[in-house]
Design an enzyme around this catalytic site. Structure first.
Site, PDB file in Angstrom:
ATOM      1  N   ILE A  39       1.635   2.599  -2.927  1.00  0.00           N
ATOM      2  CA  ILE A  39       1.859   1.573  -3.950  1.00  0.00           C
ATOM      3  C   ILE A  39       1.422   2.149  -5.286  1.00  0.00           C
ATOM      4  O   ILE A  39       0.233   2.234  -5.584  1.00  0.00           O
ATOM      5  CB  ILE A  39       1.086   0.285  -3.634  1.00  0.00           C
ATOM      6  CG1 ILE A  39       1.579  -0.308  -2.315  1.00  0.00           C
ATOM      7  CG2 ILE A  39       1.274  -0.730  -4.756  1.00  0.00           C
ATOM      8  CD1 ILE A  39       0.846  -1.560  -1.884  1.00  0.00           C
ATOM      9  N   HIS A  40       2.401   2.574  -6.058  1.00  0.00           N
ATOM     10  CA  HIS A  40       2.158   3.053  -7.416  1.00  0.00           C
ATOM     11  C   HIS A  40       2.783   2.036  -8.367  1.00  0.00           C
ATOM     12  O   HIS A  40       3.070   0.910  -7.955  1.00  0.00           O
ATOM     13  CB  HIS A  40       2.706   4.480  -7.602  1.00  0.00           C
ATOM     14  CG  HIS A  40       4.146   4.620  -7.223  1.00  0.00           C
ATOM     15  ND1 HIS A  40       5.173   4.317  -8.082  1.00  0.00           N
ATOM     16  CD2 HIS A  40       4.734   4.994  -6.059  1.00  0.00           C
ATOM     17  CE1 HIS A  40       6.334   4.515  -7.468  1.00  0.00           C
ATOM     18  NE2 HIS A  40       6.085   4.928  -6.231  1.00  0.00           N
ATOM     19  N   ALA A  41       2.996   2.374  -9.617  1.00  0.00           N
ATOM     20  CA  ALA A  41       3.432   1.408 -10.624  1.00  0.00           C
ATOM     21  C   ALA A  41       4.712   0.658 -10.256  1.00  0.00           C
ATOM     22  O   ALA A  41       4.767  -0.567 -10.365  1.00  0.00           O
ATOM     23  CB  ALA A  41       3.594   2.098 -11.978  1.00  0.00           C
ATOM     24  N   ALA A  95       4.283  -1.660  -7.227  1.00  0.00           N
ATOM     25  CA  ALA A  95       3.331  -2.699  -7.632  1.00  0.00           C
ATOM     26  C   ALA A  95       4.045  -3.774  -8.437  1.00  0.00           C
ATOM     27  O   ALA A  95       3.832  -4.972  -8.226  1.00  0.00           O
ATOM     28  CB  ALA A  95       2.186  -2.085  -8.435  1.00  0.00           C
TER      29      ALA A  95
END
Length: 84
Positions: free
Chosen positions: A13-15, A18
């Site tokens: 879960i990165h930008a 997210a």
């Protein structure tokens, strides 16, 4: 209502994921939360979702409270289990 999902995005879960979680949660009236390793994160808060630090294969518990809690959980779960 609650359900556990495994993060399937190879990058975790990165930008971008997210933001997709926040968008999925925000489409519903229910209050939604993610739990990782005992820590609670507000699903409608982008900073919370980025700071969850989930990696590929991590288990995340999704909790929702409200009228459309099942739909909220399923929408967030779809993001968590997406391959990209």
């Amino acid at each position: 209502m609650r359900k556990t999902y495994r993060v399937m995005n190879p990058s975790g879960i990165h930008a971008r994921p997210a933001l997709k979680i926040v968008e999925a949660a925000s489409r519903h009236q229910s209050d939604s939360y993610l739990i990782k390793n005992g820590s609670l994160f507000v699903a409608k808060n982008l900073v919370n979702m980025i700071s969850i630090g989930a990696k590929y294969g991590d288990e995340i518990e999704v909790i929702a409270e409200g009228e459309d809690s099942q739909a909220a959980i399923e929408a967030i779960g779809a993001v968590l289990t997406a391959l990209h």
